[in-house]
Design an enzyme around this catalytic site. Structure first.
Site, short mmCIF file in Angstrom:
data_model
loop_
_atom_site.label_atom_id
_atom_site.label_comp_id
_atom_site.label_asym_id
_atom_site.label_seq_id
_atom_site.Cartn_x
_atom_site.Cartn_y
_atom_site.Cartn_z
N TYR A 9 0.84 -1.20 0.00
CA TYR A 9 0.00 0.00 0.00
C TYR A 9 0.87 1.24 0.00
CZ TYR A 9 0.74 -0.36 5.13
OH TYR A 9 1.28 -0.50 6.39
N PRO A 10 0.37 2.31 -0.63
CA PRO A 10 1.11 3.56 -0.62
C PRO A 10 0.64 4.44 0.54
CG PRO A 10 -0.67 3.71 -2.19
CD PRO A 10 -0.80 2.36 -1.53
N MET A 11 1.48 5.37 0.95
CA MET A 11 1.06 6.30 2.01
C MET A 11 1.71 7.67 1.88
SD MET A 11 2.90 4.75 5.43
CE MET A 11 2.49 6.19 6.40
N ASP A 12 1.11 8.61 2.57
CA ASP A 12 1.61 9.99 2.65
C ASP A 12 1.81 10.37 4.10
OD1 ASP A 12 1.39 10.55 -0.08
OD2 ASP A 12 -0.60 11.45 0.11
N ARG A 13 2.57 11.40 4.32
CA ARG A 13 2.60 12.03 5.65
C ARG A 13 1.68 13.25 5.58
NH1 ARG A 13 3.83 8.21 8.62
NH2 ARG A 13 5.94 7.38 8.58
O1 76R Z 1 15.77 2.46 9.49
C1 76R Z 1 14.99 1.57 9.83
O2 76R Z 1 14.44 0.82 9.02
C2 76R Z 1 14.63 1.41 11.28
C3 76R Z 1 13.68 2.43 11.78
C4 76R Z 1 12.52 2.69 10.83
C5 76R Z 1 12.31 3.83 10.05
C6 76R Z 1 13.19 5.06 9.93
C7 76R Z 1 11.39 1.80 10.57
C8 76R Z 1 11.24 0.54 11.12
N1 76R Z 1 10.55 2.41 9.68
C9 76R Z 1 11.07 3.64 9.32
C10 76R Z 1 10.55 4.54 8.40
MN1 76R Z 1 8.71 1.73 9.07
N2 76R Z 1 6.95 0.99 8.42
C11 76R Z 1 5.97 1.74 7.80
C12 76R Z 1 4.77 0.96 7.77
O3 76R Z 1 0.79 1.26 8.24
C13 76R Z 1 1.50 2.08 8.86
O4 76R Z 1 1.06 2.70 9.86
C14 76R Z 1 2.91 2.36 8.43
C15 76R Z 1 3.42 1.48 7.31
C16 76R Z 1 5.04 -0.27 8.32
C17 76R Z 1 4.10 -1.45 8.48
C18 76R Z 1 6.43 -0.23 8.74
C19 76R Z 1 7.10 -1.29 9.35
N3 76R Z 1 8.40 3.45 8.00
C20 76R Z 1 9.32 4.43 7.79
C21 76R Z 1 8.79 5.36 6.83
C22 76R Z 1 9.52 6.59 6.25
C23 76R Z 1 8.95 7.76 6.95
C24 76R Z 1 9.66 9.04 6.82
O5 76R Z 1 10.86 9.10 6.51
O6 76R Z 1 8.93 10.01 7.04
C25 76R Z 1 7.51 4.94 6.52
C26 76R Z 1 6.53 5.55 5.55
C27 76R Z 1 7.29 3.74 7.27
C28 76R Z 1 6.11 3.02 7.27
N4 76R Z 1 9.10 -0.03 10.09
C29 76R Z 1 10.22 -0.34 10.84
C30 76R Z 1 8.31 -1.17 10.00
C31 76R Z 1 8.98 -2.25 10.72
C32 76R Z 1 8.45 -3.68 10.79
C33 76R Z 1 10.14 -1.73 11.25
C34 76R Z 1 11.19 -2.45 12.09
C35 76R Z 1 12.23 -3.00 11.15
C36 76R Z 1 13.36 -3.68 11.86
O7 76R Z 1 13.91 -3.11 12.79
O8 76R Z 1 13.68 -4.78 11.40
#
Ligand code: 76R
Length: 249
Positions: free
Chosen positions: A145-149
């Site tokens: 799925y795509p998303m926005d902030r």
């Molecule tokens: O750098 C890293 O990957 C570790 C910290 C981390 C960041 C910076 C991280 C960990 N995420 C990051 C960034 Mn994420 N993530 C999502 C979704 O449905 C929703 O509510 C959100 C959709 C999921 C399911 C998910 C899972 N993450 C981001 C960003 C960029 C945002 C920005 O820069 O503004 C988005 C859009 C996003 C969304 N995230 C993790 C996960 C999981 C499972 C982790 C833990 C990964 C691990 O430590 O192995």
């Protein structure tokens, strides 16, 4: 001053969703269908070879529900290669029976919210390079799925200080880590490339884990206050050896 975070960007990504024209497929002759399947298997073998050389990666899943029948996700070092793949699929015999359903163009992204450890640029680390150029898991299920902030009134991600955003994402990552081994996520960025800001591609062995992680994350501030979500696609893995049986009519 509010500043952008530096991103680390890896392979370009194409999510390509197709609906099969089953009526046309059934009307085709056996020879035509066999030719289409053999040609498609050749393409799969070609993509597998690219993956074996670590010059890209791909997966193929069967979409559940009526949004599409197939979802491909391709990763390649260049946009040109993504274009070539798409064109080759369109020109193939099977391509005659594939109706475009949806597509999404982005690039694998990690951000540098955390300060560099001992002055080492994280982008130079082999583990970072592996995450930027990942070999996609072939787990049983996919969710995309795509998303926005959000950018509305008091809920504007783009007016938050970088350290505040970093802290919110750190909290988010703690929720994510609870799903280690159950859910694998690939975040791709598409600002300037496609209609949404990020793509979330999740892999799981058990589809219920998609619901659990996404629901739990809804309560993380970064999602509850600053997340806007697009259409969801969910699917089951289609390994090469099952393609012919899947297409049998
Ligand atoms: O750098 C890293 O990957 C570790 C910290 C981390 C960041 C910076 C991280 C960990 N995420 C990051 C960034 Mn994420 N993530 C999502 C979704 O449905 C929703 O509510 C959100 C959709 C999921 C399911 C998910 C899972 N993450 C981001 C960003 C960029 C945002 C920005 O820069 O503004 C988005 C859009 C996003 C969304 N995230 C993790 C996960 C999981 C499972 C982790 C833990 C990964 C691990 O430590 O192995």
């Amino acid at each position: 001053m509010v500043e952008a975070v530096e991103t680390m960007d890896g392979w370009y990504s194409l999510h390509d969703l197709r609906t099969i024209d089953w009526t046309a497929w059934k009307l085709a002759s056996n020879e035509e269908r066999n030719e289409a399947i053999a040609g498609f298997e050749k393409l799969l073998a070609k993509w597998d070879a690219v993956e074996a050389e670590k010059n890209g990666s791909h997966v193929l899943y069967k979409v559940v529900g009526q949004k599409a029948d197939l979802i491909f996700m391709f990763l390649r070092p260049t946009m040109e290669e993504l274009n070539d793949i798409e064109t080759e699929l369109n020109k193939s015999k099977l391509g005659e029976f594939l109706i475009p359903a949806h597509s999404y163009v982005s690039v694998v992204e990690l951000s540098k919210y955390r300060p560099a450890k001992d002055g080492v640029d994280p982008e130079t680390l082999p583990e970072t390079q592996e995450r930027l150029k990942p070999i996609l898991p072939k787990w049983e299920h996919i969710c995309f799925y795509p998303m926005d902030r959000r950018r509305e009134g008091e809920e504007n991600w783009y007016t938050l200080e970088k350290d505040v955003r970093g802290k919110l994402l750190y909290e988010h990552s703690k929720t994510g880590r609870k799903y280690a081994g159950k859910v694998k996520q690939i975040i791709t960025g598409s600002i300037g490339l496609d209609d949404w800001e990020w793509g979330v591609t999740l892999f799981a062995h058990e589809p219920l884990q998609f619901k659990k992680i996404v629901y739990e994350m809804r309560f993380d501030e970064v999602s509850s206050r600053y997340g806007e979500f697009g259409e969801f696609f969910v699917g089951n893995h289609l390994p090469n050896e099952n393609v012919a049986a899947y297409l049998e009519v």
